[in-house]
Design an enzyme around this catalytic site. Structure first.
Site, PDB file in Angstrom:
ATOM      1  N   TYR A 141      73.551  44.244  63.982  1.00  0.00           N
ATOM      2  CA  TYR A 141      73.205  44.164  62.869  1.00  0.00           C
ATOM      3  C   TYR A 141      72.941  45.598  62.598  1.00  0.00           C
ATOM      4  O   TYR A 141      73.017  46.085  61.449  1.00  0.00           O
ATOM      5  CB  TYR A 141      72.349  43.154  62.119  1.00  0.00           C
ATOM      6  N   LYS A 191      75.687  34.790  75.333  1.00  0.00           N
ATOM      7  CA  LYS A 191      76.634  34.433  75.698  1.00  0.00           C
ATOM      8  C   LYS A 191      75.957  35.236  77.554  1.00  0.00           C
ATOM      9  O   LYS A 191      77.320  37.064  77.376  1.00  0.00           O
ATOM     10  CB  LYS A 191      77.537  35.143  74.440  1.00  0.00           C
ATOM     11  N   ASP A 223      79.294  29.364  72.513  1.00  0.00           N
ATOM     12  CA  ASP A 223      80.067  28.674  72.524  1.00  0.00           C
ATOM     13  C   ASP A 223      80.217  27.485  72.266  1.00  0.00           C
ATOM     14  O   ASP A 223      80.140  26.625  71.751  1.00  0.00           O
ATOM     15  CB  ASP A 223      81.887  28.882  72.987  1.00  0.00           C
ATOM     16  N   ASP A 247      72.979  33.487  62.841  1.00  0.00           N
ATOM     17  CA  ASP A 247      73.556  33.756  61.558  1.00  0.00           C
ATOM     18  C   ASP A 247      75.105  32.766  61.617  1.00  0.00           C
ATOM     19  O   ASP A 247      74.670  32.109  60.445  1.00  0.00           O
ATOM     20  CB  ASP A 247      74.342  35.223  61.058  1.00  0.00           C
ATOM     21  N   ASP A 251      74.570  29.023  59.850  1.00  0.00           N
ATOM     22  CA  ASP A 251      75.711  28.256  58.484  1.00  0.00           C
ATOM     23  C   ASP A 251      76.705  27.076  59.034  1.00  0.00           C
ATOM     24  O   ASP A 251      76.929  26.190  58.215  1.00  0.00           O
ATOM     25  CB  ASP A 251      76.864  28.980  58.504  1.00  0.00           C
TER      26      ASP A 251
HETATM   27  C1  IPM Z   1      71.995  35.259  56.110  1.00  0.00           C
HETATM   28  C2  IPM Z   1      73.019  36.104  55.290  1.00  0.00           C
HETATM   29  C3  IPM Z   1      73.408  37.535  55.668  1.00  0.00           C
HETATM   30  C4  IPM Z   1      73.086  37.660  57.018  1.00  0.00           C
HETATM   31  C5  IPM Z   1      73.303  38.333  55.024  1.00  0.00           C
HETATM   32  C6  IPM Z   1      74.343  38.352  53.763  1.00  0.00           C
HETATM   33  C7  IPM Z   1      73.551  39.934  55.353  1.00  0.00           C
HETATM   34  O1  IPM Z   1      74.097  36.133  55.618  1.00  0.00           O
HETATM   35  O2  IPM Z   1      70.900  35.938  55.817  1.00  0.00           O
HETATM   36  O3  IPM Z   1      72.367  34.844  56.720  1.00  0.00           O
HETATM   37  O4  IPM Z   1      74.321  37.903  57.606  1.00  0.00           O
HETATM   38  O5  IPM Z   1      71.889  38.281  57.807  1.00  0.00           O
HETATM   39 MG    MG Z   2      74.226  33.928  57.113  1.00  0.00          MG
END
Ligand code: IPM
Ligand code: MG
Length: 371
Positions: A141, A191, A223, A247, A251
């Site tokens: 990032y 990884k 993975d 990240d 999710d």
């Molecule tokens: C998160 C989001 C952010 C990230 C984006 C909005 C920049 O997806 O906080 O997980 O990738 O960190």
């Molecule tokens: Mg995210």
């Protein structure tokens, strides 16, 4: 003792859910005398419209002076041009970097009353209690170079995954520290079979683990982790990983409880202190608290977003940055109570089930707090 809270509602449903969370905090404040003071600043797409940049200096200053910060969400189709120099996401990334919020805590604990909303089988999800710690200010990032350019073979682009041992050590240390108050197990994800940065990660993580022989420790490849997270999520306690893996995995983990609308997060830095609150002296740490969901442009403005992730983020804030443990627990209990009562926002409601608006759900939580 008063507490100053910087509020960044942001864009889309960010503004809607922030309003509900602040209203809940005000209710708690009236009851418990926490001395909360809120100060708001515009960030994200709205700040681009207003000031031409996603993260105005005023917002950073506000956060620096505050005891804690709340952030709704940023972004929306209006600001989505991939070639734009200014992007709403720069607000989040900038706050993380400027405030050195290197440890992102994302707890994943499905609520029993909602087990049916998960796409996974109830017997897989029931009892899951995971805390993901995502490194937040390093990795791909932020590594340089990160750019698009034209080379001999035409358009090309580069991003850089860079870590120092110090950056890895401090975040893995947070994971071990927090594992002590939980089930005492840490899984480090990398990884290492491919990436040099991951081989360093694995080496340093093992060094930190050696300092904590009383905590169970394992390495997993990312993975494989993606697979185990949905095949045997109950086996994990604290998971620690680098920025981008975290990240993606969070999710995925957000689907265990069934909705993104329920998951809070805390991003913690290095600014620590003590506060006298609820009759005790407590150590606290500055943090930025946000739901893990985004600005949800598809439902923004309709008043139907689920405010619970933002409300639960405020509870994390009360506990970790303000030392108000009892108030945090009350707020969490109020959320659990409305869910146990069967109250649902649209994201949680089954077919034919009644769903509440954002403000009705916020109101229901406040009534629980009062009752
Ligand atoms: C998160 C989001 C952010 C990230 C984006 C909005 C920049 O997806 O906080 O997980 O990738 O960190
Ligand atoms: Mg995210």
């Amino acid at each position: 003792m008063s507490a100053k809270i910087a509020v960044f509602p942001g864009d889309g449903i960010g503004t809607e859910v922030s309003a509900e969370a602040i209203a809940c905090l005000r209710t708690l404040d009236e009851q418990a005398g926490l001395g909360l003071e809120f100060e708001e600043a515009i960030v994200g797409g709205h700040a681009i419209d207003e000031y031409g940049e996603a993260l105005p200096a005023r917002a950073i200053d506000l956060a620096r002076e505050a005891d804690a910060a709340l952030l709704g969400a940023v972004g929306g189709p209006k600001w989505d041009d991939p070639n734009a120099k200014v992007r709403p996401e720069q607000a989040i990334l900038g706050l993380r970097k400027e405030l050195e919020l290197f440890a992102n805590l994302r707890p994943v604990k499905p609520v029993d009353a909602l087990l049916g909303t998960s796409t996974l089988k109830e017997e897989v999800v029931k009892g899951v209690d995971i805390l993901v710690i995502r490194e937040l200010t390093g990795g791909i990032y932020f590594g340089q170079p990160s750019e698009r350019r034209t080379g001999e073979r035409g358009r090309e682009a580069v991003d850089t995954l860079f870590y120092t041992e110090g950056e890895i050590d401090r975040v893995v240390e947070v994971a071990f520290d927090l594992a002590k108050g939980r089930r005492r197990k840490v899984t480090s994800v990398d990884k290492a079979n491919v990436l040099s940065s991951s081989r360093l990660w694995r080496e340093v993580a093992a060094e930190v683990a050696a300092r904590h022989p009383d905590i169970e420790f394992e390495h997993l490849l990312v993975d494989a982790m993606a697979m185990h997270l949905i095949s045997r999520p109950r086996d994990f306690d604290v998971i620690v990983t680098e920025n981008m893996f975290g990240d993606i995995l969070t999710d995925e983990a957000a689907m265990l409880p069934g909705s993104m609308g329920l998951l809070p997060s805390a991003s913690l830095g290095t600014r620590r202190g003590t506060r006298d609150v609820e009759g005790a002296s407590r150590s606290v740490i500055f943090g930025l608290y946000e739901p893990i969901h985004g600005s949800a442009p598809d439902i923004a403005g309709k008043g139907i977003a689920n405010p619970l992730a933002m409300i639960l983020s405020s509870a994390m804030m009360l506990r970790t940055s303000l030392g108000a443990e009892a108030a945090a627990a009350r707020l969490e209990a109020a959320v659990a109570g409305v869910l146990a009562d069967g109250l649902r926002t649209g994201d949680l409601a089954g077919p034919g089930e009644k769903s509440l608006s954002t403000s009705e759900m916020g109101q229901a939580v406040r009534e629980r707090l009062a009752g």
